[in-house]
Design an enzyme around this catalytic site. Structure first.
Site, PDB file in Angstrom:
ATOM      1  N   ASP A 186       0.865  -1.161   0.000  1.00  0.00           N
ATOM      2  CA  ASP A 186       0.000   0.000   0.000  1.00  0.00           C
ATOM      3  C   ASP A 186       0.917   1.231   0.000  1.00  0.00           C
ATOM      4  O   ASP A 186       2.144   1.129   0.107  1.00  0.00           O
ATOM      5  CB  ASP A 186      -0.960  -0.039   1.198  1.00  0.00           C
TER       6      ASP A 186
HETATM    7  C1  GLC Z   1      -4.347   4.162  -0.363  1.00  0.00           C
HETATM    8  C2  GLC Z   1      -5.234   3.004   0.020  1.00  0.00           C
HETATM    9  C3  GLC Z   1      -5.298   1.905  -1.001  1.00  0.00           C
HETATM   10  C4  GLC Z   1      -5.187   2.516  -2.383  1.00  0.00           C
HETATM   11  C5  GLC Z   1      -3.800   3.098  -2.526  1.00  0.00           C
HETATM   12  C6  GLC Z   1      -3.589   3.774  -3.879  1.00  0.00           C
HETATM   13  O1  GLC Z   1      -3.582   4.566   0.723  1.00  0.00           O
HETATM   14  O2  GLC Z   1      -4.975   2.384   1.276  1.00  0.00           O
HETATM   15  O3  GLC Z   1      -6.542   1.217  -0.813  1.00  0.00           O
HETATM   16  O4  GLC Z   1      -5.383   1.512  -3.370  1.00  0.00           O
HETATM   17  O5  GLC Z   1      -3.498   4.011  -1.487  1.00  0.00           O
HETATM   18  O6  GLC Z   1      -4.405   4.891  -3.980  1.00  0.00           O
END
Ligand code: GLC
Length: 748
Positions: free
Chosen positions: A291
């Site tokens: 993440d």
């Molecule tokens: C965010 C979220 C994740 C998302 C990623 C890209 O922090 O936790 O669900 O896909 O970043 O935007």
């Protein structure tokens, strides 16, 4: 120089076309042509180029839309980036792809990822809302449309479905998933993966899906986002892992690890989760992306000394791609040279990533997702909008309908009151990707205007969603007095759920409750339409309003869908996939809880020394699986055996009769209770359901088949087993449905 690069690319392509003798890694699928192709490319790459494939950077944003940070373009040209996210439109992505393919030494194409969570331009209800439809075909269909629209704008990877089981309404991300039940959540995960990925990843209208957030992110302590998660492996395997395994069995191409630590080890560095379970026990052949900067976050977790150490932990634990952290780019070369990371682990990560690029057809044609004609023709077309309207209708849950105040009759004068009546921004909810918040979505007001014209409509905002200003109350009361019935559209702002949006209070925010009281004091019937992303505590509203419709954030066509339901053009069929508590103090709250050694005795509900609260019942206000209809149904369920052996099948026949004057759809639910087991069993668990259309006066007959496999659970040794004993079977319209049969599982 350009000629040199192109010649290498051509050499590459020709090498790949044969790839009969490419090195096949001993521990991977022998017959995968993609593995061989990936290995052929891998064999040509420098260490820096390999590391480049593990780097995912976000596009930037400027007033015109996505824009690339100038540094990133340099990284791109140097082959230091393998994928970009938050970049879309064919024009913008074509340029980035051109740089990667024509200006880098090997010309390896980029992947483009984006959070296409519940639609791309055509926005469907938030996932929690859509899950309340219990319509798996519908959810596959909306994911398919999302993929068609996203791929038409150059995207070939979505960071969805979010498959985190969530039982705590304080957690804002409960909005993004499929609710509190593992069985239902697993089936919905499969539907969404199939929708996004279709049956041919090399097609121009299919995209990689991503099962996230691995794992147990929804169990964040106290419902506070990013917070600690600590649980037994039994609970992890029983409740939180099955939807991920279901997604994997459905062929999900990628996983995203979660931010949280699990039992003291951050998911980003958790080799138990990533290598032992995901890539070992489950034999996952896709790739794992972190993440957002979650590698970096192992330093504040107190698990890594510094960012370089964090990168070593992540790569050694099985993380293949670094989202936005820049850690692999900065430190992995040194870590490998120092022997802190094996190059073979990097090779495995790069191979997995390259395989997906081959499966996407990007090596055959790096530009096949970049077709401006498809972009014009497919985005927000009428067919997609009609599906959005249907999905929104089917997601709505009728929570209360006293004196059949609904459906409304068109000859009644309606006052539309509330801060979300004219809303076209929040209505598409959070994580609405490229959804437009400035005029594309249909507000409730617009839908009523389309039905009745402007002149007849009474409207008053009354108050804002947040804030203490009640100066609009008088106007609202005046409008109510002129009407036969009041429709109030209230709720949360979309930013009050989703990521980093936990609440300690889950009441209707601001002065909305006071507004309801002021309007109700006029004596007019009051219909509440709620737009929110989490269960709210609605005891007072339930006592005060005559009818309540949970509309969630219903998406681009939300206003029309609300009107369709309120006027009975569609008979509401939604059923909650999360329990609605009476008060935040009950959280976490879920139907498949354990009985404890001191349950409240049904025949002595006031007994003190039992597992209870002093002034609040244990039960939810609205239970899992609950939802009313404009008609009513009667049930008759029978089963064909009182005893089964592990090789038998128990057949359960359910007759559902529509007792009312309206056709409808009913979600027939079947729950089981294991009376005694070697690990304390839940009071009941959902095991089957079926959504059926039942015309007025009609009786539909359903058959559910259960075997001993449905009775399995993780025992103390974490073996997935069934044990002889007595089981209770419940069938009906929600998780409070009655006992209909008792049977015994006996040894052969
Ligand atoms: C965010 C979220 C994740 C998302 C990623 C890209 O922090 O936790 O669900 O896909 O970043 O935007």
């Amino acid at each position: 120089m350009a000629m040199k690069r192109i010649s290498i690319f051509l050499l590459l392509v020709s090498a790949l076309s044969s790839c009969s003798d490419g090195p096949v890694q001993p521990d991977r699928e022998k017959d995968s042509v993609y593995t061989r192709k990936a290995d052929s490319v891998l064999g040509l790459m420098t260490l820096e180029e390999k590391i480049g494939q593990t780097v995912l950077f976000t596009s930037g944003w400027d007033v015109t839309g996505p824009s690339m940070d100038p540094n990133y373009k340099t990284y791109l040209k140097n082959g230091n980036v393998g994928a970009v996210f938050n970049a879309f439109t064919t024009e913008y992505n074509r340029e980035l792809q051109r740089i990667a393919v024509e200006e880098t030494r090997l010309g390896i194409p980029l992947m483009f990822g984006y959070d296409v969570i519940h639609g791309h331009r055509t926005i469907f209800p938030i996932p929690l809302g859509e899950s309340a439809s219990w319509d798996l075909d519908l959810m596959e269909k909306t994911a398919r449309i999302a993929a068609v629209e996203a791929s038409a704008e150059g995207i070939n990877w979505t960071f969805a479905p979010m498959v985190d089981v969530a039982r705590d309404a304080r957690w804002g991300r409960i909005a993004e998933g499929a609710g509190e039940d593992t069985y239902l959540g697993s089936l919905i995960a499969v539907a969404r993966v199939k929708g996004f990925q279709g049956d041919d990843l090399s097609a121009s209208n299919t995209i990689l899906a991503c099962a996230k957030h691995y794992a147990a992110y929804g169990a964040a302590m106290a419902g506070r986002d990013y917070n600690t998660v600590d649980m037994s492996e039994n609970e992890l395997r029983t409740t939180y892992l099955p939807p991920f395994k279901a997604a994997l069995d459905a062929g999900v191409a990628t996983f995203m690890n979660s931010f949280n630590d699990l039992n003291g080890v951050p998911a980003t560095g958790n080799s138990f989760l990533l290598r032992d379970i995901l890539k070992g026990e489950w034999d996952f052949d896709g790739f794992v992306v972190t993440d957002y900067t979650s590698i970096n976050e192992m330093v504040p977790h107190g698990y890594a000394r510094d960012e370089k150490h964090a990168g070593e932990i992540a790569m050694n634990a099985g993380v293949d791609m670094d989202m936005q952290g820049g850690i692999y780019m900065k430190y992995l070369k040194a870590s490998i040279e120092e022997g802190k990371v094996e190059e073979s682990d990097l090779d495995d990560a790069v191979r997995r990533i390259l395989e997906m690029k081959f499966r996407l057809g990007l090596f055959d044609d790096p530009y096949h997702y970049l077709d401006a004609d498809r972009e014009k023709e497919l985005v927000l077309n009428d067919e997609h909008l009609e599906v959005a309207r249907d999905a929104a209708r089917k997601s709505m849950v009728l929570l209360k309908n006293d004196n059949a105040v609904l459906p409304l009759s068109e000859d009644k004068k309606v006052a539309l009151i509330g801060p979300l009546v004219k809303d076209e921004k929040n209505i598409i909810g959070n994580w609405a990707a490229a959804g437009d918040r400035n005029g594309t979505a249909v507000s409730v007001y617009e839908a009523f205007e389309a039905r009745f014209g402007k002149e007849d409509l009474l409207f008053a905002e009354g108050c804002k969603v947040l804030g203490d200003d009640t100066s609009g109350f008088d106007e609202a009361v005046a409008a109510a007095r002129k009407a036969d019935v009041v429709v109030m559209v209230l709720g949360e702002l979309e930013g009050m759920t989703g990521e980093a949006a936990s609440r300690t209070d889950i009441n209707l925010p601001g002065k909305q409750k006071a507004l309801i009281a002021a309007v109700k004091a006029t004596g007019k019937p009051v219909v509440l339409v709620l737009m929110n992303g989490r269960p709210l505590s609605l005891e007072w509203e339930n006592d005060t309003a005559d009818a309540i419709v949970e509309a969630w954030w219903p998406g681009t066509m939300g206003g029309h869908a609300v009107a369709d339901v309120l006027y009975g053009d569609y008979n509401p069929s939604g059923k909650l996939t999360v329990s609605f508590p009476r008060t935040v103090g009950q959280l976490p709250l879920f139907y498949n809880h354990k009985n404890t050694g001191r349950p409240i005795p049904p025949d002595d509900p006031d007994q003190k020394y039992v597992s209870r609260y002093l002034y609040t019942p244990n039960t939810p206000l609205y239970p899992f699986g609950y939802g009313l209809s404009y008609t009513s149904y009667s049930y008759n369920a029978t089963a064909d055996k009182k005893t089964i052996t592990p090789s038998d099948t128990l057949e359960v026949t359910v007759k559902v009769t529509n007792m009312g004057e309206r056709d409808g759809e009913e979600v027939v639910q079947l729950y089981l209770r294991d009376k005694v087991a070697s690990v304390t069993p839940p009071v009941r668990s959902l095991k089957r359901f079926e959504k059926v259309a039942v015309k007025k006066g009609q009786t539909r007959e359903l058959t559910f088949r259960l075997t001993a496999d449905d009775l399995k659970f993780y025992n103390e040794d974490l073996e997935f087993v069934h044990e002889p004993g007595v089981f209770e079977l419940f069938v009906g319209a929600n998780s409070d449905c009655p006992l209909v049969h008792t049977f015994e599982l006996v040894e052969e």
